[in-house]
Each structure stands twice: as C-alpha cells, then as structure tokens.
Design a protein around this motif. Structure first.
Motif, short mmCIF file in Angstrom:
data_model
loop_
_atom_site.label_atom_id
_atom_site.label_comp_id
_atom_site.label_asym_id
_atom_site.label_seq_id
_atom_site.Cartn_x
_atom_site.Cartn_y
_atom_site.Cartn_z
N THR A 62 0.81 -1.21 0.00
CA THR A 62 0.00 0.00 0.00
C THR A 62 0.85 1.26 0.00
O THR A 62 0.31 2.36 0.08
N THR A 63 2.17 1.09 -0.09
CA THR A 63 3.05 2.25 -0.07
C THR A 63 3.08 2.95 -1.42
O THR A 63 3.31 4.16 -1.49
N PHE A 64 2.88 2.20 -2.51
CA PHE A 64 2.94 2.75 -3.86
C PHE A 64 1.61 2.55 -4.57
O PHE A 64 0.83 1.66 -4.23
N THR A 65 1.40 3.37 -5.57
CA THR A 65 0.25 3.23 -6.46
C THR A 65 0.77 3.25 -7.89
O THR A 65 1.73 3.97 -8.20
N PRO A 66 0.21 2.44 -8.80
CA PRO A 66 0.76 2.36 -10.16
C PRO A 66 0.75 3.71 -10.86
O PRO A 66 -0.18 4.50 -10.72
N SER A 67 1.82 3.96 -11.63
CA SER A 67 1.90 5.16 -12.46
C SER A 67 1.17 4.86 -13.77
O SER A 67 1.74 4.23 -14.68
N THR A 68 -0.06 5.30 -13.88
CA THR A 68 -0.90 4.94 -15.03
C THR A 68 -0.27 5.37 -16.35
O THR A 68 -0.22 4.58 -17.31
N GLY A 69 0.24 6.59 -16.42
CA GLY A 69 0.83 7.08 -17.66
C GLY A 69 2.02 6.26 -18.10
O GLY A 69 2.16 5.91 -19.28
N ARG A 70 2.90 5.92 -17.15
CA ARG A 70 4.09 5.14 -17.48
C ARG A 70 3.70 3.74 -17.95
O ARG A 70 4.25 3.23 -18.94
N LEU A 71 2.77 3.10 -17.26
CA LEU A 71 2.37 1.74 -17.62
C LEU A 71 1.66 1.70 -18.97
O LEU A 71 1.89 0.79 -19.77
N LEU A 72 0.82 2.68 -19.25
CA LEU A 72 0.13 2.71 -20.54
C LEU A 72 1.10 3.00 -21.67
O LEU A 72 0.97 2.44 -22.77
N THR A 73 2.09 3.86 -21.43
CA THR A 73 3.11 4.12 -22.45
C THR A 73 3.88 2.85 -22.78
O THR A 73 4.16 2.54 -23.94
N ALA A 74 4.21 2.08 -21.75
CA ALA A 74 4.93 0.82 -21.96
C ALA A 74 4.06 -0.18 -22.71
O ALA A 74 4.56 -0.93 -23.56
N ALA A 75 2.76 -0.19 -22.42
CA ALA A 75 1.86 -1.10 -23.13
C ALA A 75 1.79 -0.74 -24.62
O ALA A 75 1.81 -1.64 -25.48
N THR A 89 11.25 5.74 -26.69
CA THR A 89 12.13 6.85 -26.29
C THR A 89 11.63 7.50 -25.01
O THR A 89 12.42 7.85 -24.12
N ALA A 90 10.31 7.67 -24.90
CA ALA A 90 9.76 8.27 -23.68
C ALA A 90 10.05 7.42 -22.46
O ALA A 90 10.39 7.95 -21.39
N LEU A 91 9.97 6.11 -22.60
CA LEU A 91 10.24 5.24 -21.45
C LEU A 91 11.69 5.33 -20.99
O LEU A 91 11.99 5.27 -19.80
N VAL A 92 12.61 5.47 -21.94
CA VAL A 92 14.04 5.51 -21.60
C VAL A 92 14.46 6.89 -21.11
O VAL A 92 15.27 7.00 -20.18
N VAL A 93 13.91 7.94 -21.69
CA VAL A 93 14.39 9.30 -21.43
C VAL A 93 13.70 9.95 -20.24
O VAL A 93 14.35 10.59 -19.41
N LEU A 94 12.39 9.80 -20.13
CA LEU A 94 11.66 10.52 -19.08
C LEU A 94 12.04 10.00 -17.70
O LEU A 94 12.25 8.80 -17.52
N PRO A 95 12.15 10.87 -16.71
CA PRO A 95 12.54 10.44 -15.36
C PRO A 95 11.45 9.59 -14.72
O PRO A 95 10.27 9.72 -15.04
N PRO A 96 11.83 8.70 -13.81
CA PRO A 96 10.83 7.85 -13.15
C PRO A 96 9.93 8.67 -12.23
O PRO A 96 10.33 9.73 -11.75
N PRO A 97 8.73 8.18 -11.95
CA PRO A 97 7.80 8.94 -11.09
C PRO A 97 8.19 8.91 -9.62
O PRO A 97 7.71 9.73 -8.85
N ALA A 98 9.05 7.98 -9.20
CA ALA A 98 9.47 7.90 -7.80
C ALA A 98 10.92 7.44 -7.74
O ALA A 98 11.41 6.76 -8.64
N ARG A 99 11.59 7.81 -6.68
CA ARG A 99 13.00 7.43 -6.54
C ARG A 99 13.16 5.92 -6.40
O ARG A 99 14.14 5.34 -6.90
N ASP A 100 12.22 5.27 -5.76
CA ASP A 100 12.34 3.85 -5.46
C ASP A 100 11.63 2.95 -6.46
O ASP A 100 11.64 1.73 -6.31
#
Length: 433
Positions: free
Chosen positions: A195-208, A249-260
């Motif tokens: 319950t500490t994290f919640t999925p990053s919808t934008g990142r997961l949809l981009t990967a899909a 390219t967006a998946l590789v270049v854009l920074p992650p939504p969380a440090r962990d």
C-alpha cells in the motif's frame, strides 16, 4: 481473416502449451499459503504477481512455441507456395501471432481470476489495479511477436525453443541490473508495492503501447527481409514504427515517477488512518489494510496488557508508508497482508522496544555470555508479558531468571531504568541479585 485465425488457433501447437501453462499457473496461484504470501490481500501486489508470472514464465514459453509454429511452412516445404498467396507475409505472421497471443491471454485471464479471488477473500476494501495487468498482456504480445519473427527468419527445429530460453535469460539477467535501461523496454516488474505505492498509469500505458507497436513491427521483419511487397499496408507499418519509437524513447528518457520505483509513485497519505487503540497503545494502518483491524485490535490489547504502566517504550505504531509523528512512535512493518494475531503481537513487541541512536555501539555483557545487553532487556520485557523470546544459553538464562524472579516493583524498576539507558546509549543497570 477470422476463419483463417480460428483454423490456426485449433490446428496450432499453442493451444496445448497454453493449457499446460494454465494448469501450472492455476497451481501456483491457488496453492500459496496466505500467511506466507507477500501478495494475497494486497490488490496492487496481486496484479503485479500475475504480471510477473505471465511475462517471465508463460511469456517465455509461448514465445518459443510461436517460433516453432512460424517455422511450419519451412518444415513442411510449403514456404514457396505460401509466398504466392494473396495474403502478404506480414498478414500471415499476424495470424500466427494472434493465434498464440489469444491462447496466452485466455490463460492470463484464468491466472487473474484465481489470484483476485484469493485476495478478495481477505480484503474487499480496495479494488484491483488493472494497468499492470494491461502491461503484462501487451508484453506477452511482444514476446509472442518476437517468437513469430524469429521462427520465420530462422525456421529451425533446434533453435525455436531457444527463443523462450533467451527471453527467460534476459529477465533473469536484468533482475541483477534493475537500473539498466532495458528494464524499461522489456518490463517484468518485480517490485513490492503493497500500500506504499500506487501504479503510475501514464508510465504503464506508455509501456503497453510500446510493447504492442514494437511487436507488430517485428512481425513485418521477415516479410521485409524476403522483399515481400506490403502494398497498402506500408503506411500502417510506418505509423506503427513511429509510435513504437516515440513510446520507447519516452520510457528511456523521461525520469521515473518515484525514486524507489520506475513504474509506481508514492501513494498519498490517508487523511484519517484506521487505528486500533487499547489503553496507552495505538496502532494505525493504511485504509487498504482494514481487514487486519480485528487482529491488530487483539494484538494491541496483548501488548498494552503486557507492558502495563511501564514507561520508556514506544506506544504509537504506524504501518509502513505512514508518516511517523514525533514522540515515542515506531514503524509497524506488515510483511504479509494475512498476518496472524500472534505475528502482529510479536511485531508490536519488537517495535515497542526503545532504540539507541544509529551510531551507538552495542554494549556486551560477559555475565550473559558476551551478548549485547539489549538482548537481555528484550527477553526480560517479553518474559514479563508472557511473550516468546530467544534463549542464548545457561548464563543468559540465569541472568534473566534473576530479573523475572525479583519482586514486581524491583523488576519493573530495572526494566524502566534499562529503557532509559538504552535510549541514551548507556549500558543497562546491573542485574538484581
């Protein structure tokens, strides 16, 4: 097209392997003990576990099966005849891909139903997380497409199974390099979100989107190598290539939504955490863990009864991810969403113990066998509360017995004095005689 697809689905090898994967996955998700599980009871982690099994295990196997099926024309010596058909090489590969992928999705749906039913039996507070499952289905599509492309380019009986082995080896290798950029393009997400994290919808949809577009582009590679004409399909291939390149390219270049985590963001703090209170002791949980509340209530009562009016202990506990306010507070780690009352009480006893500063060196006592004095303190507290503790030998046991058999006022005074000294990084008082 539909008729050709259904024929391929029923005549191909994929249906038998998908049935085998369904049996293996059903056993895996149905047999795990909830008390030992790190996903049963947490909806996001349940979705992640289905995605992980589907991609690493089933995806690798189905990719090898797709490679085998794509080499059928070569093995049957009908490749030249197939090239004269009205359908292009890309369309033929698309049919082979859909036949294997749809069987994979059917097995994937069975895994999801079993895993979700197990979590629903423990917790009905939250709701399923669908984006990790969507990413897993898309990644399955990419794996099967690469298998089809490989089988069409190198139609060998010997090499086809190695496609699946290569996928599995890739995921195992990337697990040892979690920061490598290939993890962003070939996601088999092995993270613990609870319950500490919640999925990053934008990142997961981009990967899909990347997985599906890249897979469809891969299906055209064998046809392009044999210089098969694409005709009216050329604009579609160009558009898919642009989409795959942009999303990748967006998946590789854009920074992650969380440090962990690359795929999740920290969950927002609940406005009012659900808490269990007894006497001077409080334990607060995430809202999604309300199914644990009856057991936490019983564990808090056991702790409060065991500590009584002793001072110097932590009396406020907050589940992992909740902000710790000032004062005598401690983190309450929930290692399983199906922890028993006794396990929760044991965790509360451990969290209640005062802790020295981080740079404090342990104080060893020869009178207890050379163990740190905090071991003796914890054993004395647990003995007072009737909680189980470790045994470190006869010398340790004799010292502990002198504390536990002392008059209650003298025993409690020793425990409170030891608690104050531990917090200030000083040795515990001498053992009562």
């Amino acid at each position: 097209m539909i008729r050709i697809l259904t024929t391929e689905m029923w005549r191909g090898e994929a249906k038998w392997v998908a049935a085998l994967m369904t049996a293996v996955g059903a056993w895996y998700f149905a047999s795990e003990d909830p008390a030992q599980s790190d996903w049963i009871g947490w909806w996001t982690q349940t979705s992640m576990n289905v995605q992980l099994f589907g991609v690493i295990v089933m995806g690798s196997v189905m990719s090898g099966v797709a490679a085998w099926g794509a080499g059928r024309d070569h093995r049957h010596r009908t490749l030249d005849w197939a090239d004269t058909a009205a359908r292009s090489g890309w369309t033929r590969n698309l049919v082979l891909w859909l036949a294997s992928w749809l069987w994979s999705l059917l097995a994937y749906a069975v895994f999801t139903a079993i895993a979700f039913s197990r979590t629903a039996a423990i917790s009905d507070v939250s709701s399923p997380a669908w984006t990790p499952l969507l990413l897993g289905a898309s990644m399955l599509g990419l794996q099967v497409a690469v298998g089809v492309a490989f089988g069409a380019l190198l139609p060998s009986r010997v090499l086809a199974p190695f496609v699946g082995i290569a996928w599995y080896g890739l995921f195992v290798g990337l697990a040892f390099a979690p920061k490598h950029w290939l993890n962003h393009l070939f996601p088999a997400i092995d993270e613990h979100w609870d319950t500490t994290f919640t999925p990053s919808t934008g990142r997961l949809l981009t990967a899909a989107v990347w997985c599906l577009a890249a897979g469809l582009c891969a299906l055209a590679v064998p046809a392009l190598k044999r210089r098969s004409a694409l005709g009216r399909q050329a604009p579609a291939l160009i558009a898919l290539t642009v989409v795959a390149a942009t999303a990748g390219t967006a998946l590789v270049v854009l920074p992650p939504p969380a440090r962990d985590s690359f795929w999740a963001k920290p969950a927002p703090q609940p406005a009012r955490p659900v808490c269990a209170t007894s006497g001077r002791t409080t334990a607060c949980l995430w809202p999604d863990d309300r199914h644990l509340l009856p057991r936490v209530n019983a564990a808090v009562k056991r702790l409060d009864s065991g500590l009584g009016k002793l001072s110097g202990f932590n009396r406020a506990f907050y589940a992992t991810g909740l902000d710790l306010p000032g004062g005598r507070t401690a983190e309450l780690p929930l290692n399983s969403p199906s922890e028993s009352e006794s396990d929760l009480a044991d965790s509360l006893f451990s969290a209640a113990l005062p802790q020295p500063a981080g740079d404090c060196e342990p104080h060893m006592l020869k009178s207890i066998g050379g163990y740190p004095d905090t071991f003796l303190f914890e054993a004395a507290v647990r003995a007072r509360a009737g909680a189980p503790s470790e045994y470190y030998g006869d010398r340790f046991g004799k010292a502990l017995e002198r504390i536990t058999k002392a008059p209650s006022a003298e025993r409690d005074a020793w425990i409170e004095g030891a608690a104050a000294r531990i917090r200030s990084c000083r040795p515990v008082p001498s053992v009562p005689r």
